[in-house]
Write a protein that holds these residues in place. Structure first.
Motif, short mmCIF file in Angstrom:
data_model
loop_
_atom_site.label_atom_id
_atom_site.label_comp_id
_atom_site.label_asym_id
_atom_site.label_seq_id
_atom_site.Cartn_x
_atom_site.Cartn_y
_atom_site.Cartn_z
N PRO B 368 0.57 -1.06 0.26
CA PRO B 368 -0.04 -0.36 0.12
C PRO B 368 0.58 1.07 0.05
O PRO B 368 1.85 0.85 0.64
CB PRO B 368 -0.80 -0.53 1.07
CG PRO B 368 -0.28 -1.24 1.96
CD PRO B 368 0.83 -1.94 1.25
N CYS B 369 0.71 2.23 -0.51
CA CYS B 369 0.93 3.84 -0.65
C CYS B 369 1.23 4.46 0.75
O CYS B 369 0.09 4.44 1.34
CB CYS B 369 0.35 4.43 -1.33
SG CYS B 369 0.75 5.65 -1.42
N ILE B 370 2.23 4.49 1.44
CA ILE B 370 2.31 5.07 2.38
C ILE B 370 2.67 6.63 2.18
O ILE B 370 2.83 7.57 3.71
CB ILE B 370 3.25 4.62 3.38
CG1 ILE B 370 4.24 5.05 2.62
CG2 ILE B 370 3.33 3.41 4.04
CD1 ILE B 370 5.66 4.67 3.77
N LYS B 371 1.99 7.05 1.37
CA LYS B 371 2.38 8.64 1.23
C LYS B 371 3.72 9.52 1.06
O LYS B 371 3.36 10.58 1.58
CB LYS B 371 0.80 9.35 1.77
CG LYS B 371 -0.78 8.37 1.24
CD LYS B 371 -1.51 10.03 1.60
CE LYS B 371 -2.82 9.10 1.41
NZ LYS B 371 -3.29 7.57 1.77
N CYS B 372 4.85 9.22 1.24
CA CYS B 372 5.80 9.47 1.27
C CYS B 372 5.88 10.57 0.37
O CYS B 372 6.74 11.15 0.56
CB CYS B 372 6.74 8.46 1.77
SG CYS B 372 7.32 7.72 -0.30
N ALA B 373 5.15 10.79 -0.44
CA ALA B 373 5.41 11.73 -1.43
C ALA B 373 7.02 11.64 -1.79
O ALA B 373 7.65 12.66 -2.82
CB ALA B 373 4.70 12.65 -1.28
N ARG B 374 7.27 10.53 -2.07
CA ARG B 374 9.37 10.47 -2.51
C ARG B 374 8.61 10.49 -4.47
O ARG B 374 9.62 11.65 -5.09
CB ARG B 374 10.20 9.29 -2.54
CG ARG B 374 10.54 9.20 -0.80
CD ARG B 374 10.93 7.71 -0.65
NE ARG B 374 11.75 8.52 0.18
CZ ARG B 374 12.31 7.10 1.70
NH1 ARG B 374 13.19 5.84 0.97
NH2 ARG B 374 12.17 7.12 2.77
N ILE B 386 1.37 9.59 -7.69
CA ILE B 386 0.99 9.19 -7.23
C ILE B 386 -0.77 9.14 -7.10
O ILE B 386 -1.43 8.32 -6.93
CB ILE B 386 1.65 9.39 -5.53
CG1 ILE B 386 0.38 7.97 -4.75
CG2 ILE B 386 1.27 10.86 -4.77
CD1 ILE B 386 0.51 6.74 -4.59
N ALA B 420 7.09 1.43 -1.18
CA ALA B 420 5.81 0.85 -1.79
C ALA B 420 5.93 -0.54 -3.00
O ALA B 420 5.29 -0.91 -3.20
CB ALA B 420 4.66 0.62 -1.30
#
Lengths: 306, 442
Positions: B368-374, B386, B420
């Protein structure tokens, strides 16, 4: 030629070797110094509380995934981080069964009902703590002095109720009353710097959060240094306001998030009924995050303002 | 004095793995027995064959051409007999009409191949015509016909020609070796391009991980006041046209616009070298440098390969596979195409053949996407990968378009960096296709 054995997929064909588990482990490592300090200051009972919140968090996650017939994803490490963070925000005298409830609520209500990792809107550990604070207001605000273990008060309480200001040095090293992991400012800063160095967090959020609090308290005639050093602010600024899942993905959005949380914190601490505002300031801004993301998109390469 | 190092915002630092081949000299591949020359190796209209089964052809002879402006002719890379014209797979994944020629091992060169004389006596128009007739396309991989790039509409005022020697794709070293071993050809080609578009400023951009290439190019341009070099920071995708222009000149090409809109023409160093051959020897584009590399190859090399040579012959000449191959990629690992067969021929855009062994060929399971925004941080275009990928997954084409999906350059930085392991650029590609299909049907 073994052509039929060839793997065909769309590019790119190489991937960075970082992954979610590594990120979560990095966060745990960054929390370790402050965790150890907390156990040293508040005794063996705090270790038990930490282990309890971690265990109940992990078990809750497994149960939810079993019931929903999903893959068990304990090894991503996110449940561990939530459990540890929750434990660190609890008073060292808390009855164990309340700590168990905290873990269940954090993971269950804070994370799994939204669909699990990455889907939750609010920081799960803070959801758990908010639940406990409302449900068990007395048990959640019983504090002890470090080392001697006699009952005492937190520096923010002392200031709010009795007008006593704790000295900076004790605040820095954590020799004050408070939640298990929130008191040692120096060690939390150390952990925060490690996360920055490992590029696990964006400097914009702690900078804007802490900066706003500094400026605002200065403007309204409070001691800004005291405010930065006391309460759960350092733990919140470096480990909770920076939680990837519940904070903005845009850089501008991160400024907005930090400034907004800073304003809310000062309002609660100075004008509100609670002595501490870290919890609600972050939860409130978590709720605004989708909106912030929507309105802070930056211009794309070469785009000119319309 | 240290050179200023140019760069751009965003981007990634993948493992470059160029040490496998960066110091290995160019070697001529063995002449192929049978070549498969696709009638379309470029962006634009496919060629029509101008030979038929049984015809004798010579090296450099034109065997296919098109009336369309955006198209280039193709030429035979061997002398021999046309056996057949069949549908055949190409490294870009589609099947196209392909001329099959069996070599007679006599290596006879066609009479049309002769030097074009002193460049000073050629006009801009003549140079552009030579380039078209030589079948030259962009050699960096996109294979856009070069003569089209060099024919901007008169209202576009071009003032600078940039040669792209960034070679930011990991593993690939074909441009690197070209600049080390034949810098004079690169500079000659640049001068020809400058004459063709009538400008007197040329810049050669090279990433700073190629110090020997920079040194050799500097030596050649020391006496050329109108040509400079620009040392670029090693970062992917530094060689992306718009990033390169931004890094070197600070000019930003607007979304949807072309380099010519900011007065610049960009060409690959390999293209410049092909132009040099077409003018100095009159030889059309019938061979190219291919980096054959990866942990699945016994002897990584930089080979000069005749267009139409099957991949498997090139791989065999590099010692064959070491272990069981997992993936065979045409191009580099960031933007190259994975092949389902090694029967495919080397074409004008084949900058590399990368063989990855079976252990590294499979992608990890998506989390799952953890929204790290890399992905947001590395996107050189400034998109929110994303968001677009999520809309793509939910078949929300309009929303994806609103998030500027169409401006994605598909560099793959987002997928590379994602912790991810989500297939971000892959989903963006999908949605781009859907948006374009929808636009066409309107």
């Amino acid at each position: 030629m073994l052509d039929k054995e060839l793997v065909v997929s769309s590019s790119p064909h190489i991937r960075d070797n970082d992954n979610i588990t590594k990120i979560m482990i990095t966060v745990v490592i960054a929390l370790l110094p402050a965790t150890i300090a907390g156990i040293y200051y508040f005794g063996f009972k705090s270790l038990i509380i930490l282990l309890t919140t971690i265990t109940s968090s992990l078990i809750t996650e497994v149960i939810f995934q079993k019931v929903r017939n999903r893959t068990i994803s304990l090894k991503d490490g996110s449940g561990l981080v939530t459990g540890l963070l929750l434990g660190l925000t609890l008073p060292p005298t808390l009855p164990i069964w309340i700590a168990i409830v905290g873990g269940v609520v954090s993971i269950g209500l804070g994370k799994m009902v939204f669909g699990g990792l990455g889907q939750n809107i609010f920081n799960p550990a803070l959801v758990g703590r908010a639940f406990l604070l409302i449900t068990f207001p007395v048990k959640m605000t019983e504090w002890i002095n470090p080392v001697d273990g006699l009952s005492g008060a937190t520096p923010l309480n002392l200031l709010k109720m009795e007008g006593i200001k704790t000295n900076y040095f004790d605040l820095l090293i954590g020799n004050v009353g408070g939640s298990i992991g929130e008191t040692s400012v120096i060690l939390l800063l150390l952990g925060g710097l490690y996360l920055l160095y490992k590029k696990c967090i964006d400097w914009r959020i702690p900078a804007s959060y802490l900066g706003t609090i500094f400026l605002m308290t200065l403007l309204i005639g409070q001691d800004p240094i005291f405010h930065l050093l006391s309460g759960g602010l350092m733990l919140g600024a470096f480990f909770m306001a920076t939680d990837m899942v519940t904070t903005p993905i845009t850089k501008k959005g991160r400024w907005v998030f930090g400034i907004g949380a800073g304003i809310i914190l000062v309002v609660i601490r100075v004008y509100g009924g609670y002595p501490e505002g870290v919890l609600y300031s972050i939860l409130f801004m978590n709720g605004l995050t989708p909106l912030i993301n929507r309105y802070t998109r930056s211009k794309i390469f070469g785009e000119v303002s319309k | 004095m240290k050179d200023k190092t140019f760069s751009f915002k965003g981007g990634i630092h993948p493992p470059y793995s160029k040490e496998l081949t960066e110091s290995i000299s160019l070697t001529q591949a063995l002449p192929p027995k049978i070549v498969y020359i696709p009638l379309q190796q470029h962006i634009g209209a496919p060629c029509d064959p101008i030979v038929k089964s049984g015809d004798k052809v010579k090296i450099g002879q034109k065997i296919g051409d098109s009336q369309a402006f955006v198209s280039v002719p193709i030429h035979s890379s061997v002398s021999g007999t046309v056996k057949n014209i069949i549908d055949f797979p190409t490294p870009t994944g589609s099947k196209v009409k392909t001329i099959v020629i069996e070599s007679d091992d006599s290596y006879e060169i066609c009479d049309t191949v002769k030097p074009m004389g002193d460049i000073n006596n050629l006009t801009s128009k003549e140079i552009i015509e030579i380039i078209r007739e030589a079948g030259i396309t962009g050699m960096g991989g996109a294979t856009f016909p070069t003569h089209v790039k060099l024919s901007p509409p008169p209202e576009k005022k071009i003032d600078t020609v940039i040669l792209n020697g960034a070679e930011c794709e990991p593993y690939l070293t074909s441009d690197h070796r070209l600049m080390v071993e034949h810098p004079q050809k690169v500079v000659f080609g640049l001068k020809a391009i400058m004459k063709a578009v009538n400008v007197n400023k040329g810049i050669i951009g090279i990433e700073d991980n190629k110090p020997d290439a920079i040194k050799n190019i500097k030596k050649i341009i020391a006496n050329e006041p109108s040509i400079q070099d620009a040392v670029l920071k090693t970062k992917y995708p530094q060689g992306g046209e718009k990033r390169l222009i931004d890094a070197i000149t600070g000019r930003k090409v607007p979304p949807g616009a072309l380099p010519m809109d900011v007065g610049i023409v960009v060409n690959n160093v390999g293209t410049a070298s092909a132009i040099a051959d077409s003018i100095q020897k009159g030889m059309p584009l019938i061979e190219r440098i291919v980096t054959v590399t990866g942990n699945g190859i016994v002897q990584p090399s930089n080979m000069i390969v005749k267009i139409g040579t099957p991949f498997k012959e090139v791989i065999e000449q590099c010692g064959g596979y070491s272990g069981v191959p997992g993936k065979v990629i045409s191009g580099g690992p960031m933007m190259g195409f994975a092949q389902y067969t090694t029967e495919v021929p080397v074409i004008k855009g084949t900058s590399g053949i990368l063989v990855i062994n079976q252990f590294d060929a499979y992608s990890e399971i998506e989390q799952p996407c953890i929204k790290c925004a890399r992905c947001v941080d590395v996107c050189p275009v400034g998109l929110l990968p994303i968001k677009i990928a999520n809309y793509s997954q939910k078949s929300k084409w309009d929303e994806a378009e609103e998030y500027n999906a169409l401006y994605c350059i598909e560099c793959g930085s987002c997928s590379f960096i994602c912790p991810a392991k989500r297939p971000l650029v892959q989903r963006i590609r999908l949605v781009k296709g859907e948006i374009l299909a929808k636009k066409r049907s309107k």
